[in-house]
Design a protein around this motif. Structure first.
Motif, mmCIF file in Angstrom:
data_model
loop_
_atom_site.group_PDB
_atom_site.id
_atom_site.type_symbol
_atom_site.label_atom_id
_atom_site.label_comp_id
_atom_site.label_asym_id
_atom_site.label_seq_id
_atom_site.Cartn_x
_atom_site.Cartn_y
_atom_site.Cartn_z
ATOM 1 N N TRP A 169 0.921 -1.125 -0.136
ATOM 2 C CA TRP A 169 0.003 0.079 -0.099
ATOM 3 C C TRP A 169 0.856 1.437 -0.074
ATOM 4 O O TRP A 169 1.667 1.253 1.103
ATOM 5 C CB TRP A 169 -0.962 0.089 1.212
ATOM 6 C CG TRP A 169 -2.230 0.769 1.030
ATOM 7 C CD1 TRP A 169 -2.310 1.998 0.551
ATOM 8 C CD2 TRP A 169 -3.318 0.524 1.564
ATOM 9 N NE1 TRP A 169 -3.595 2.556 0.605
ATOM 10 C CE2 TRP A 169 -4.241 1.659 1.553
ATOM 11 C CE3 TRP A 169 -3.827 -0.398 2.551
ATOM 12 C CZ2 TRP A 169 -5.444 1.795 1.881
ATOM 13 C CZ3 TRP A 169 -5.166 -0.375 2.958
ATOM 14 C CH2 TRP A 169 -5.907 0.818 2.704
ATOM 15 N N HIS A 199 -3.299 8.467 -1.784
ATOM 16 C CA HIS A 199 -2.867 7.406 -2.259
ATOM 17 C C HIS A 199 -2.393 7.388 -3.504
ATOM 18 O O HIS A 199 -2.798 8.191 -4.453
ATOM 19 C CB HIS A 199 -4.270 6.381 -2.319
ATOM 20 C CG HIS A 199 -4.945 6.229 -1.226
ATOM 21 N ND1 HIS A 199 -4.571 5.487 -0.050
ATOM 22 C CD2 HIS A 199 -6.313 6.583 -0.550
ATOM 23 C CE1 HIS A 199 -5.384 5.225 0.781
ATOM 24 N NE2 HIS A 199 -6.637 6.068 0.589
ATOM 25 N N ASP A 256 -1.775 7.011 -7.273
ATOM 26 C CA ASP A 256 -2.727 6.507 -8.382
ATOM 27 C C ASP A 256 -1.884 5.687 -9.396
ATOM 28 O O ASP A 256 -0.775 5.588 -9.516
ATOM 29 C CB ASP A 256 -3.495 7.691 -8.819
ATOM 30 C CG ASP A 256 -2.396 8.855 -9.753
ATOM 31 O OD1 ASP A 256 -1.343 8.433 -10.093
ATOM 32 O OD2 ASP A 256 -2.848 9.985 -9.601
ATOM 33 N N GLN A 257 -2.702 5.292 -10.536
ATOM 34 C CA GLN A 257 -2.047 4.546 -11.469
ATOM 35 C C GLN A 257 -1.084 5.425 -12.471
ATOM 36 O O GLN A 257 -0.137 4.599 -13.012
ATOM 37 C CB GLN A 257 -2.962 3.792 -12.215
ATOM 38 C CG GLN A 257 -3.993 2.857 -11.586
ATOM 39 C CD GLN A 257 -3.269 1.760 -10.826
ATOM 40 O OE1 GLN A 257 -2.425 1.029 -11.445
ATOM 41 N NE2 GLN A 257 -3.449 1.673 -9.291
ATOM 42 N N LEU A 292 4.890 4.317 -7.989
ATOM 43 C CA LEU A 292 4.263 3.166 -8.317
ATOM 44 C C LEU A 292 4.694 2.199 -9.472
ATOM 45 O O LEU A 292 5.010 1.124 -9.210
ATOM 46 C CB LEU A 292 2.765 3.480 -8.529
ATOM 47 C CG LEU A 292 1.961 2.045 -8.476
ATOM 48 C CD1 LEU A 292 2.077 1.408 -7.169
ATOM 49 C CD2 LEU A 292 0.703 2.532 -8.831
ATOM 50 N N LYS A 343 6.709 -1.401 -8.697
ATOM 51 C CA LYS A 343 6.203 -2.414 -9.306
ATOM 52 C C LYS A 343 7.373 -3.173 -10.179
ATOM 53 O O LYS A 343 7.573 -4.503 -10.215
ATOM 54 C CB LYS A 343 4.784 -2.196 -10.253
ATOM 55 C CG LYS A 343 3.613 -2.107 -9.451
ATOM 56 C CD LYS A 343 2.563 -1.569 -10.425
ATOM 57 C CE LYS A 343 1.161 -1.522 -9.713
ATOM 58 N NZ LYS A 343 0.036 -1.459 -10.512
ATOM 59 N N TYR A 400 -2.533 -2.345 -3.261
ATOM 60 C CA TYR A 400 -3.766 -1.644 -3.107
ATOM 61 C C TYR A 400 -3.930 -0.707 -4.171
ATOM 62 O O TYR A 400 -3.193 0.230 -4.437
ATOM 63 C CB TYR A 400 -3.662 -0.965 -1.654
ATOM 64 C CG TYR A 400 -4.806 -0.017 -1.562
ATOM 65 C CD1 TYR A 400 -6.097 -0.628 -1.151
ATOM 66 C CD2 TYR A 400 -4.842 1.431 -1.553
ATOM 67 C CE1 TYR A 400 -7.317 0.290 -1.108
ATOM 68 C CE2 TYR A 400 -5.897 2.265 -1.295
ATOM 69 C CZ TYR A 400 -7.318 1.656 -1.041
ATOM 70 O OH TYR A 400 -8.243 2.236 -0.822
ATOM 71 N N ASN A 401 -5.207 -0.675 -4.780
ATOM 72 C CA ASN A 401 -5.720 0.151 -5.625
ATOM 73 C C ASN A 401 -6.863 1.000 -5.223
ATOM 74 O O ASN A 401 -7.715 0.427 -5.156
ATOM 75 C CB ASN A 401 -6.190 -0.644 -6.986
ATOM 76 C CG ASN A 401 -6.486 0.276 -8.168
ATOM 77 O OD1 ASN A 401 -6.388 1.497 -8.190
ATOM 78 N ND2 ASN A 401 -6.661 -0.496 -9.467
ATOM 79 N N GLU A 442 -8.370 3.465 -6.462
ATOM 80 C CA GLU A 442 -9.514 3.483 -7.803
ATOM 81 C C GLU A 442 -10.461 2.471 -7.652
ATOM 82 O O GLU A 442 -11.638 2.471 -8.342
ATOM 83 C CB GLU A 442 -8.735 3.791 -9.020
ATOM 84 C CG GLU A 442 -8.008 5.134 -8.979
ATOM 85 C CD GLU A 442 -7.109 5.223 -10.209
ATOM 86 O OE1 GLU A 442 -7.530 4.347 -11.155
ATOM 87 O OE2 GLU A 442 -6.382 5.779 -10.291
ATOM 88 N N GLU A 472 -10.789 -0.263 -4.950
ATOM 89 C CA GLU A 472 -11.224 -0.341 -3.759
ATOM 90 C C GLU A 472 -11.700 0.526 -3.138
ATOM 91 O O GLU A 472 -10.971 1.680 -2.841
ATOM 92 C CB GLU A 472 -10.061 -1.123 -3.029
ATOM 93 C CG GLU A 472 -9.610 -2.510 -3.815
ATOM 94 C CD GLU A 472 -8.411 -3.094 -3.115
ATOM 95 O OE1 GLU A 472 -8.417 -3.462 -1.899
ATOM 96 O OE2 GLU A 472 -7.350 -3.179 -3.656
#
Length: 340
Positions: free
Chosen positions: A123, A135, A137-138, A143, A147, A160-161, A163, A165
């Motif tokens: 997270w 949080h 974002d994509q 992030l 990844k 954790y997403n 957008e 959840e």
């Protein structure tokens, strides 16, 4: 033939593991500044780091990757880093022959981290100097790098997403301050081996992170770091996590030894217990093959071929938290009991 007796009182366990493809990895390169061999050497180092569970820097300090490893490469290709993330950088990917690379690793006594590995729930929250904590974002660069580095290092993750959840109970501040209630919630709702809460701060002078890595029944690891390059900072973070998850999971050259073992499991109460146990056998990285001989009087008898010494098999089973070794056996007979 060696005999290995596993005595269980209960089979109410579940193995949380993901299969990682360790026969390919990638290096972050600049093709304009590095020769073809330098790129290949870096990518092979990435493969060996992924296979051994050693960070790139730790691996490079102990081992050298010479041209002999190049014979294990099956194919290679470049993959561009998105232009909005970085310019001039590419991922140089290599795919290797599993048998050849393992022979080379064993000949140089490089440890091997089996490809059945625990999953981490990640997270990530971020703070910019002119924006509130939020949080990731994509489109987040942090992030993206995190990844990619987890993939390169062979660490299975579930992100954790925000957008997708909706967790109104928990806020970004709970991640920043590593709220124990959030950690408990994640472990209760997800089949994962560990939780990683990450706070990344962006400033005019660079970046910093603070993370908390939590495994059940173990003290949380909390670390902080300031850095100037986001890609390098996320690589350092992922490298720490890789080392923790691979700890006590690596196999060494003198531990590889094919053995046939007789396995007896007591207190099999119903068909579901048998199915759970067989699923455990199917997933286990150290079991080559097995054959069920009989199920009689709540006792399951299995012949099994394992890839390692029985002592190593014992160590791995205990680390998985399913069984405790009882040093009461005679000769090659080994006794276990289940963990309640």
């Amino acid at each position: 033939m060696r005999s290995l007796f596993l005595i269980l009182c209960s089979l109410s366990f579940s193995l949380i593991a993901a299969t990682v493809d360790t026969n390919q990895s990638a290096a972050l390169v600049n093709p304009d500044e590095q020769s073809a061999w330098q790129q290949t050497q870096k990518a092979l180092t990435a493969v060996l780091s992924k296979k051994s569970g050693m960070s790139h820097s730790s691996f490079a300090s102990k081992y050298s990757v010479d041209e002999s490893f190049e014979s294990a490469v099956i194919r290679s290709y470049h993959e561009r880093v998105p232009s909005q993330i970085a310019t001039g950088l590419q991922w140089f990917n290599v795919v290797v022959d599993e048998e050849k690379i393992q022979q080379l690793m064993l000949s140089q006594r490089i440890p091997i981290w089996p490809d059945q590995r625990g999953t981490i729930y990640v997270w990530l929250v971020e703070e910019y100097s002119d924006q509130p904590l939020a949080h990731a974002d994509q489109a987040s660069e942090a992030l993206y790098w995190l990844k990619k580095w987890f993939d390169v290092l062979g660490v299975p993750v579930q992100f954790y997403n925000a957008e997708a959840e909706d967790l109104l109970t928990f806020k970004p501040q709970d991640v920043r301050y590593i709220n124990p209630d959030l950690i408990d919630y994640i472990h209760a709702e997800n089949d994962v081996n560990a939780t990683l809460l990450v706070f990344v701060k962006h400033t005019d002078n660079g970046y910093s992170y603070r993370f908390g890595l939590s495994e059940p029944e173990k003290p949380a690891m909390i670390k902080n770091l300031k850095f100037l390059d986001l890609a390098a900072g996320m690589k350092a973070l992922a490298g720490v996590v890789q080392s923790v998850m691979a700890d006590e999971q690596r196999l060494y050259a003198d531990e590889f030894n094919d053995n046939t073992v007789a396995v007896i499991i007591n207190d099999i109460n119903d068909a579901n217990h048998v199915l759970k146990l067989l699923d455990y056998f199917d997933q286990h990285a150290l079991i080559e093959e097995y054959q069920v001989n009989q199920l009689k009087s709540k006792q399951l008898s299995v012949m099994m071929r394992i890839k390692v010494l029985p002592e190593t098999f014992i160590k791995f089973v205990e680390n998985e938290g399913l069984l405790l070794h009882q040093p009461l056996g005679v000769g090659h007979s080994l006794l276990f009991k289940s963990v309640q």
